[in-house]
Design a protein around this motif. Structure first.
Motif, short mmCIF file in Angstrom:
data_model
loop_
_atom_site.label_atom_id
_atom_site.label_comp_id
_atom_site.label_asym_id
_atom_site.label_seq_id
_atom_site.Cartn_x
_atom_site.Cartn_y
_atom_site.Cartn_z
N ILE A 170 58.12 65.58 -39.05
CA ILE A 170 58.30 66.00 -37.67
C ILE A 170 56.99 66.56 -37.12
O ILE A 170 56.23 67.23 -37.84
N SER A 171 56.68 66.27 -35.88
CA SER A 171 55.47 66.80 -35.26
C SER A 171 55.74 68.22 -34.75
O SER A 171 56.89 68.62 -34.55
N GLU A 190 55.11 69.29 -31.82
CA GLU A 190 55.68 69.19 -30.47
C GLU A 190 57.19 68.95 -30.52
O GLU A 190 57.97 69.61 -29.81
N ASP A 191 57.62 68.02 -31.38
CA ASP A 191 59.05 67.74 -31.49
C ASP A 191 59.81 68.91 -32.10
O ASP A 191 60.95 69.19 -31.71
N VAL A 230 60.38 71.38 -29.28
CA VAL A 230 61.45 70.94 -28.38
C VAL A 230 62.81 71.09 -29.06
O VAL A 230 63.78 71.54 -28.44
N LEU A 231 62.87 70.75 -30.34
CA LEU A 231 64.12 70.82 -31.08
C LEU A 231 64.64 72.25 -31.15
O LEU A 231 65.83 72.52 -30.90
N THR A 235 62.63 74.36 -40.04
CA THR A 235 62.23 73.44 -38.98
C THR A 235 60.85 72.84 -39.22
O THR A 235 60.63 71.65 -38.97
N TYR A 240 70.25 69.89 -36.25
CA TYR A 240 69.06 69.17 -35.85
C TYR A 240 69.29 67.66 -35.87
O TYR A 240 68.85 66.93 -34.97
N LEU A 267 68.77 65.18 -32.74
CA LEU A 267 67.80 64.08 -32.87
C LEU A 267 68.48 62.72 -32.73
O LEU A 267 67.89 61.78 -32.18
N GLY A 285 68.93 62.16 -29.09
CA GLY A 285 67.66 61.97 -28.38
C GLY A 285 67.47 63.06 -27.34
O GLY A 285 68.41 63.42 -26.63
N PHE A 286 66.27 63.59 -27.25
CA PHE A 286 66.00 64.74 -26.38
C PHE A 286 66.34 64.46 -24.92
O PHE A 286 67.00 65.26 -24.26
N GLN A 287 65.89 63.33 -24.41
CA GLN A 287 66.09 63.04 -22.99
C GLN A 287 67.55 62.79 -22.67
O GLN A 287 68.10 63.29 -21.69
#
Length: 432
Positions: free
Chosen positions: A52-53, A55-56, A59-60, A211, A249, A253, A256-258
């Motif tokens: 996982i990045s 950034e993600d 957001v998570l 995380t 999580y 995931l 999807g975030f959007q």
């Protein structure tokens, strides 16, 4: 001859050292070694998947808890998905204690019960035994409608006392189905941590022990996620693995975030688990229906006048679009407060006889192992419902309610449990 033997011995020794060197340093080898008694993420040189990045991860955490700097409660990051003791009373049930983790696991429990009662070999075996029992009773004049109160044992008793193998199997199937549904039956993502962080810790992100260590495994067919969960299920079952947080999580995931923010409509600025450790309807609906709507009504309704000014999410408030397999019943303090929740028939009347309940913020699940119960008007006249909320009682048998829709008398709890709790649960059932 002696010199030849010495040369052969040296060659063999060198080959052995080369093989040993390869085994130790192979990037494809997964190491499971741990200190004695230590629980936690798998120590791995290559856990697989994608890391996982930062950034993600930010957001998570924001979607789930409200901020990347929030450390989730220990009930989330230091707890796995744990069954009650195998082959015992409530062996089908998860050890859901309190707060949002209890509500979360009760909804997961509804999927576990679905797979226990209606899917797999154990369910088919129980149905066969049930039919054989009814056949014997018809021959010898037995009365099927009354329970065997002296022993507390029913025809379904064996089914509701699964062994460890069945527990693993039904939990694996339940999680796979849940994630596939949350991913709109297009994708599923499983999040599993390894021993070490996968990115450097910035000031804007607070590490929580889970995380920042996530590896993500993505699947695009239902068969893939079912097979994958059989491999990953051991992690989720570990006592202190953080399996609950990882399952949450994985749900987010998979959606999807959007798409998750879109489903949440005007509640998109709030986290799935609120700061008071309560589950939001966005999360409960996401788990039960696959859509993270904050509303419980049928279809789409126009915003209230007070909402219209800032409600900019399509034609109106999107609720439950289709009849759901698993139902939902709620009771909030009194009749007026309950009516304000506006629970629609698509949740009240599910396809399967399984209802998640929220009675004055106490979560539980009602269920009946007769799959055809919801298909027959005559069967709905008088029937039994099991109730589970993992609440400790003095009773040493399952809680069973006798429902009689032909009379207006109170529901009789066949175990004579606490009268106040029974009354609130009764009102939730009557709301259907």
């Amino acid at each position: 001859v002696g010199d030849t033997a010495s040369v052969q011995a040296m060659v063999c020794h060198q080959r052995f050292r080369q093989k040993l060197h390869f085994v130790r340093w192979s990037p494809y080898r997964v190491l499971f070694a741990r200190k004695a008694g230590e629980d936690g993420p798998v120590a791995s040189t290559s856990l697989g998947g994608e890391v996982i990045s930062m950034e993600d991860a930010s957001v998570l955490k924001t979607l789930c808890w409200g901020s990347p700097n929030i450390i989730p409660r220990p009930e989330w990051i230091k707890t796995g998905v744990i069954f009650n003791e195998a082959e015992s009373l409530y062996a089908f049930g998860l050890k859901a204690i309190q707060g949002a983790t209890k509500a979360f696991q009760i909804i997961l429990e509804s999927y576990v019960l679905k797979h226990l009662m209606f899917e797999g070999k154990s369910a088919k075996k129980a149905v066969k035994e049930r039919r054989d029992s009814l056949r014997r009773q018809s021959i010898y004049g037995g009365n099927e409608t009354e329970p065997k109160e002296k022993t507390g044992v029913t025809d379904w008793d064996t089914l509701f006392r699964p062994n460890e193998v069945i527990q693993r199997d039904i939990l694996s199937g339940a999680i796979a189905e849940l994630l596939w549904k949350c991913g709109d039956k297009q994708q599923a993502v499983v999040a599993v941590p390894e021993a070490n962080p996968v990115f450097e810790n910035p000031i804007s992100f607070t590490c929580d022990g889970v995380t920042e260590k996530l590896h993500l495994f993505r699947y695009t067919t239902e068969g893939e996620i079912k097979s994958a969960m059989k491999k990953h299920i051991s992690f989720f079952l570990e006592e202190k693995s953080g399996g609950l947080a990882c399952l949450l999580y994985s749900i987010a995931l998979s959606k999807g975030f959007q798409d998750l923010k879109t489903d949440m409509q005007d509640q998109g600025k709030f986290p799935l688990v609120d700061p008071e450790d309560k589950m939001t309807f966005c999360l409960s609906n996401l788990m039960m229906t696959g859509c993270a709507s904050p509303y419980l009504h049928n279809g789409i309704i126009s915003p209230d006048e007070e909402d219209a000014a800032h409600f900019q999410f399509g034609d109106g408030k999107v609720g439950i679009i289709t009849r759901n397999e698993i139902g939902f019943l709620i009771w909030k303090e009194d009749k007026e407060a309950t009516q304000e929740m506006n629970v629609g028939s698509r949740l009240k009347t599910p396809v399967l006889p399984i209802w998640v309940t929220c009675v004055n913020d106490n979560w539980g699940v009602l269920f009946n192992p007769n799959r055809d119960l919801m298909k027959s008007y005559s069967a709905e006249n008088r029937f039994q419902l099991y109730y589970f909320s993992n609440t400790l009682t003095k009773e040493k048998r399952n809680t069973v309610l006798m429902i009689d829709t032909r009379t207006k008398t109170s529901i009789r709890n066949m175990n004579d449990n606490d009268e106040i709790e029974e009354d609130a649960l009764e009102k939730a059932i009557q709301s259907k």
